[in-house]
Design an enzyme around this catalytic site. Structure first.
Site, PDB file in Angstrom:
ATOM      1  N   ARG A  96     -25.564  -2.353   6.595  1.00  0.00           N
ATOM      2  CA  ARG A  96     -25.216  -3.717   6.234  1.00  0.00           C
ATOM      3  C   ARG A  96     -25.615  -4.721   7.319  1.00  0.00           C
ATOM      4  O   ARG A  96     -25.591  -5.926   7.096  1.00  0.00           O
ATOM      5  CB  ARG A  96     -23.710  -3.816   5.975  1.00  0.00           C
ATOM      6  CG  ARG A  96     -23.182  -2.753   5.032  1.00  0.00           C
ATOM      7  CD  ARG A  96     -21.719  -2.918   4.740  1.00  0.00           C
ATOM      8  NE  ARG A  96     -21.487  -4.018   3.824  1.00  0.00           N
ATOM      9  CZ  ARG A  96     -20.324  -4.250   3.217  1.00  0.00           C
ATOM     10  NH1 ARG A  96     -19.303  -3.463   3.437  1.00  0.00           N
ATOM     11  NH2 ARG A  96     -20.198  -5.270   2.404  1.00  0.00           N
ATOM     12  N   LYS A 148       0.846  -1.188   0.000  1.00  0.00           N
ATOM     13  CA  LYS A 148       0.000   0.000   0.000  1.00  0.00           C
ATOM     14  C   LYS A 148       0.886   1.245   0.000  1.00  0.00           C
ATOM     15  O   LYS A 148       1.873   1.326   0.732  1.00  0.00           O
ATOM     16  CB  LYS A 148      -0.896  -0.016   1.243  1.00  0.00           C
ATOM     17  CG  LYS A 148      -2.200   0.724   1.101  1.00  0.00           C
ATOM     18  CD  LYS A 148      -3.114   0.424   2.270  1.00  0.00           C
ATOM     19  CE  LYS A 148      -4.458   1.104   2.102  1.00  0.00           C
ATOM     20  NZ  LYS A 148      -5.361   0.799   3.229  1.00  0.00           N
ATOM     21  N   GLU A 187     -19.682  -5.927   9.631  1.00  0.00           N
ATOM     22  CA  GLU A 187     -20.658  -5.203  10.447  1.00  0.00           C
ATOM     23  C   GLU A 187     -21.734  -6.124  11.026  1.00  0.00           C
ATOM     24  O   GLU A 187     -22.191  -5.915  12.157  1.00  0.00           O
ATOM     25  CB  GLU A 187     -21.306  -4.089   9.627  1.00  0.00           C
ATOM     26  CG  GLU A 187     -20.390  -2.937   9.298  1.00  0.00           C
ATOM     27  CD  GLU A 187     -19.505  -3.177   8.084  1.00  0.00           C
ATOM     28  OE1 GLU A 187     -18.658  -2.323   7.782  1.00  0.00           O
ATOM     29  OE2 GLU A 187     -19.676  -4.233   7.432  1.00  0.00           O
TER      30      GLU A 187
END
Length: 642
Positions: A399, A285, A371
């Site tokens: 969600r 990243k 979630e």
């Protein structure tokens, strides 16, 4: 003719068709230029930087090997799609990224044929890709479907549900696992690349298929042992046993920044025709930009920054952010009560729970992008007498709605939901707007639903939630800095279901739920100038409603306007339901409900979005005049005559 190394190749590439005309030897130069262009663009606009820099070579390689847009390329989440946008005809607009009227910060179907599926929430790519692959097969087409999903998104159950389905259906689907954090791979180097190329190659697959055809003549137990032996031997050298068990042919790991490794493997998997394939690519990243490589959290999402120093611009006032106020308040409450625990779904810094984690590491739980699990996990803690605070952005809480209903509300468990990013969120646009939580929570029996008018109120609402121990509760607050009010030293629990009046007026009553309260106060000052002194009240609670306050406002005012940072069906609907049930609508007063508009509002600065929605002071004043059936000029004239 081969371009010289000094020629800006990126200037010659307007779309992937141009890219595929280049020799492979030129792709390294193109990737370097693409990385520089991405850094330059994001430094001017802000946005998600680290993820895009990590997939520059992968983006070049996929578009080079596959026939996009005929071959469908789906980027999970979309944080990493900026280089993809530059290569797919949008370079001339890349500096409008996340601006009003500009490019979306995520993939978007309406924006380009190269974005076959819009995404901004994680873990949707494999499900969508499988649907596209089945549609292709039903239509008797032969295009490829490629899903690029990060290792973080693989922590969500939806990804595994999709993989399980794809493996059972044996659909031809290519999933590229972009592994930039989990470190689940064995060392990545020449041997790994050689093995990945070998097992994805035609010769190995032919030998494998020949062995299977021979084994078919043997008894079943012999065939099964042979299959297990082959898979074990391959997974021993390359990994991927889990994916093999889900029915995917595993290839990797390979260095995602080495085009010499990427290109031959991608060509091999492109030509495979049987079953789903997972290509494990290891990337870094922030690759290629020092500040981003050294500070992944700070450069996941950035404001405008100086390319040379990496220093990000600061904007706004010196008021603390709502997120920080929440975090500091929760730490204070947890100091007094060791039953308080905190839960985040892969957003410790975004929700402020990284600060809580520093103070109480044993009471802080990051469950990953999950979630649904976060909510039921919190319910389990609550069932055992703990006080879970589940801090989730409004848009992501959507969600987990079934878990909120089934595992929390029906059982009456005292899970506390700290709902960050309520209302418009600016540059992240409609996919991240906190529009619906009041509507979908206030309809649940037994739920307490609060909204903070400012950062001081948020302190009190954290204390209120900590004190509620017999039912579920939620409090919502916006993104960004507060309005600069003085913060109390400690939170004081509010009386449940009681609002407050901040200003007494005459004909007009403005009843605010949430952070539009200060726009209501401005509107009241403007109305004063027209001879219409207005009462301003803060509801604090959408459930239970302060029905005494509402009835009083209705009895003593000609016009009542409710104002909220949420969709229709929320606070205003609760007020309307109460009044209709009690006969309050028969009293001859006028009621108007201001909500977010009944459409998805595109990204812009939050102030501009609220202005467009009519939820600023001017919009509130205009609503009052319309309710009275008079223009500003008429009201001003009657005021002068009076």
């Amino acid at each position: 003719m081969t371009k010289s190394s000094h020629t800006p190749l990126l200037d010659t590439v307007n779309n992937p068709e141009d890219l595929r005309k280049l020799p492979e030897s030129a792709l390294g130069q193109l990737a370097d230029e693409l990385r520089r262009e991405t850094i330059s663009a994001v430094s001017a606009t802000g946005g998600h930087l680290g993820a895009g820099l990590g997939v520059v070579e992968l983006t070049v390689a996929v578009h080079y090997v596959f026939d996009t847009p005929r071959d469908r390329l789906i980027w999970d989440v979309g944080h990493q799609a900026y280089p993809h946008k530059i290569l797919t005809g949008r370079r001339d607009r890349i500096r409008t990224l996340r601006q009003g009227g500009g490019l979306s910060g995520f993939t978007r179907r309406a924006e380009s044929e190269y974005d076959p599926f819009g995404a901004a929430h994680a873990s949707t790519s494999i499900s969508a890709g499988l649907g596209m692959a089945v549609a292709r097969d039903l239509s008797q087409n032969d295009n490829a479907v490629i899903c690029v999903i990060g290792d973080g998104a693989m922590s969500a159950g939806m990804a595994y549900e999709a993989m399980n389905n794809a493996g059972a259906m044996k659909s031809r689907l290519i999933v590229i696992l972009n592994d930039n954090d989990m470190s689940i791979a064995p060392p990545v180097g020449a041997m790994s690349a050689y093995l990945a190329r070998l097992v994805s190659g035609r010769a190995y697959r032919r030998l494998r298929n020949f062995a299977k055809s021979v084994a078919a003549w043997f008894p079943r137990f012999v065939r099964e042992k042979a299959r297990m032996t082959e898979e074990f031997a391959r997974s021993f050298w390359t990994g991927g046993t889990l994916f093999e068990e889900l029915g995917f042919y595993y290839v990797g790991p390979i260095d995602g920044h080495n085009l010499d490794h990427l290109l031959p493997v991608l060509k091999n998997v492109r030509d495979m025709r049987n079953g789903p394939i997972l290509v494990h690519v290891v990337t870094k990243k922030g690759k290629g930009y020092g500040p981003a490589e050294e500070s992944l959290d700070k450069y996941h999402g950035v404001t405008k920054f100086d390319v040379v120093t990496g220093k990000q611009a600061k904007s706004g006032t010196n008021a603390p952010s709502y997120t920080k106020v929440f975090a500091d308040s929760l730490v204070r409450e947890a100091t007094k009560d060791d039953r308080i625990v905190a839960i985040t779904a892969a957003m410790p810094a975004g929700t402020g729970l990284d600060h809580f984690g520093q103070a109480f590491p044993e009471r802080t739980f990051d469950v990953g992008i999950a979630e649904q699990h976060a909510v039921t996990f919190a319910a389990g803690l609550a069932a055992e007498g703990y006080k879970p605070f589940t801090a989730i952005y409004s848009t992501f809480l959507q969600r987990a709605y079934d878990q909120i209903v089934h595992d929390v509300a029906i059982q009456g468990l005292p899970v506390r939901f700290a709902i960050d990013r309520a209302g418009f969120v600016g540059a992240d646009g409609p996919t991240h707007a906190g529009s619906f939580d009041t509507t979908f929570l206030a309809c649940l029996p037994g739920f307490i639903v609060m909204a903070a008018a400012d950062e001081a109120e948020l302190v009190h609402m954290v204390a209120t939630a900590a004190a509620i121990d017999d039912r579920p509760s939620a409090f919502r607050y916006p993104r960004g800095e507060g309005v600069g009010v003085e913060l109390p030293e400690t939170g004081v629990p509010l009386e449940i279901g009681r609002g407050r009046i901040l200003r007494e007026g005459g004909k007009v009553a403005l009843l605010s739920f949430g952070a539009r309260l200060h726009e209501c106060l401005k509107a009241a000052e403007d109305l004063d100038g027209y001879g219409l002194p207005a009462t301003v009240a803060d509801a604090r609670f959408a459930k239970p409603l302060d029905t005494d306050l509402i009835d009083r406002l209705v009895r003593t005012h000609e016009v009542l306007v409710t104002i909220e940072e949420g969709a229709s069906g929320g606070f205003g609907a609760q007020v309307l339901h109460h009044l209709s049930s009690e006969g309050g609508l028969d009293r001859g007063f006028k009621l108007r409900c201001l909500t977010l508009p009944d459409r998805f509002v595109e990204q812009n600065k939050p102030d501009a979005m609220y202005r467009e929605a009519g939820l600023d002071a001017a919009g509130i004043v205009a609503t009052v005049f319309k309710a009275l059936g008079r223009t500003e000029t008429e009201v001003a004239a009657s005021s002068r005559l009076a």
